[in-house]
Design a protein around this motif. Sequence first.
Motif, PDB file in Angstrom:
ATOM      1  N   HIS A  94       0.872  -1.177   0.000  1.00 22.42           N
ATOM      2  CA  HIS A  94       0.000   0.000   0.000  1.00 22.42           C
ATOM      3  C   HIS A  94       0.912   1.230   0.000  1.00 22.42           C
ATOM      4  N   GLU A  97       1.909   3.483   3.039  1.00 17.76           N
ATOM      5  CA  GLU A  97       2.264   2.802   4.295  1.00 17.76           C
ATOM      6  C   GLU A  97       3.780   2.575   4.326  1.00 17.76           C
ATOM      7  N   ARG A 139      -2.976   4.453  -1.201  1.00 15.93           N
ATOM      8  CA  ARG A 139      -2.981   3.021  -0.915  1.00 15.93           C
ATOM      9  C   ARG A 139      -2.835   2.154  -2.183  1.00 15.93           C
ATOM     10  N   HIS A 178       2.911  -3.433   6.831  1.00 15.82           N
ATOM     11  CA  HIS A 178       1.889  -2.419   6.524  1.00 15.82           C
ATOM     12  C   HIS A 178       1.854  -1.321   7.591  1.00 15.82           C
ATOM     13  N   ASP A 179       1.014  -0.290   7.295  1.00 14.79           N
ATOM     14  CA  ASP A 179       0.612   0.690   8.304  1.00 14.79           C
ATOM     15  C   ASP A 179      -0.902   0.633   8.444  1.00 14.79           C
TER      16      ASP A 179
HETATM   17 ZN   LIG Z   1      -1.747  -2.007   4.165  1.00 14.81          ZN
END
Ligand SMILES: [Zn+2]
Length: 486
Positions: A94, A97, A139, A178-179
């Motif tokens: 994403h 992130e 994203r 990820h974030d």
């Molecule tokens: Zn993510």
Amino acid sequence: MKNLLILLLVVPILGFTQQNTISDNLFLNYETYKESIITQRRFKHSEIQPLIEKLKSEKDFQVTFLGNSIEGRSISMISIGSGTTNVLLWSQMHGDETTATMAIFDIFNYLKVNKEILKNIKLHFIPMLNPDGAEKFTRRNAIGIDINRDAIRLQSPESRILKSARDSLKANFGFNLHDQSKYYNAERTDKPATISYLAPAYNYEKSINTTRSNAMKIIVEMNDIIQKYAPGQVGRYSDDFEPRAFGDNIQKWGTSTILIESGGFKNDPEKQFIRKLNYVSILAAIHSISTGSFANTSIKKYEKIPRNDRKLFDLKITNLTFSHLGNPYIVDLGINHLERENNKHSDFYNIGRVNDIGDLSTYYGYQTLDAKDLQFKIGETYPKILSDFEEFKKLDVKNLLQQGYTTVSIDSLPNEIKFVNYPINIVDSRKITIPKNNTIPKPPISFRKNPTFLLAKDGKVVYAIINGFVYDLAKNDNKVKNGLAN
Ligand SMILES: [Zn+2]
């Protein structure tokens, strides 16, 4: 009694001694290895390419070109180590992130000089799997596909790159980096979920085989580490099976998969402390995989990690009384600071927004303010119209707030100015409108609107809420990112 107490304290500590020493050293010596080129959350493919180029000449590092993104940006894999256990780590599928990507470049610096960790393993990193998304700090990829829903259909080159890397390596372990939103908290606590973990399910029944339980064991160890530096700030992500997602499928394909989500941490808007937590915990996990020590961990503690919830605001104001059409109302406010980017997606300013209003007793705030004994006051516009910014800069803003002014008007304010780095709002004098008679006045605070008002005690202004930020008039260290200009 005293001896028993010492025994009770010492016995559980012994089991963690080794991992403790490793993570403490990583934490203490972090600055030595921190990649100084990356300093904030927003950075692009072109900024990390020189760092990857340099690794090509680094002893023991191998850089492999895996392919291009839809818009033609290169995606590379950096491998190091010669052991038989393959560990694949990929970040930023994403585009917005970026926390783990920052940590990966710190980890490279560590691995340049610390090779003993690589004894039994080979590490493979794919930083920034979605460079097109990163370009716009968004994203999805260039055609709007969420790569994390493309693990089966494989329509995006980025998805095919990840799939073939996993398959060709037959990776034993996978780190899916990820974030998550900073508004996630550890369930039923006011602690942000600074880090959340998941050993994704590989079927709807959420079965646990050896592949998945190994991931759970690593997570239990990482959780113990994060608890030392951010107590209570770990959450467990929902393990509902998502048949289109990469984590779930990579687990299914036989790679023990660990999802790490970097959330929020108080006063860390650029996520630099969270980057450090990623660095420490990922390296400690790699060490544990290398030595095999994770195998002695029980998965029972996995289920004890609190679930993720989403009950945080940037600012929660409680027991605020205001009047509308002659009647008083007591409400709590949940205020968030939304980010508005510049055209280059390289920086942002904040817009405060009332994201909820009413009884918010089940919610929490990064910052809280109880308005119980305070009087609500509408902020006024400073009556003198200023001719330009130079005149504005001469004003004592704190003094204006004390006098009850939250807005200053300037003649012919340039259109492109959207914010000011002062704790006050600015308006173009031509845009000031006088409310018409016979219309029902708007409430002074409302849902989805910008919160700017004053709070007084015994008639004296004590707090100014400017663009959703608290300015405490008794203090000199206020953190108001910006006021608005329009
Ligand atoms: Zn993510």
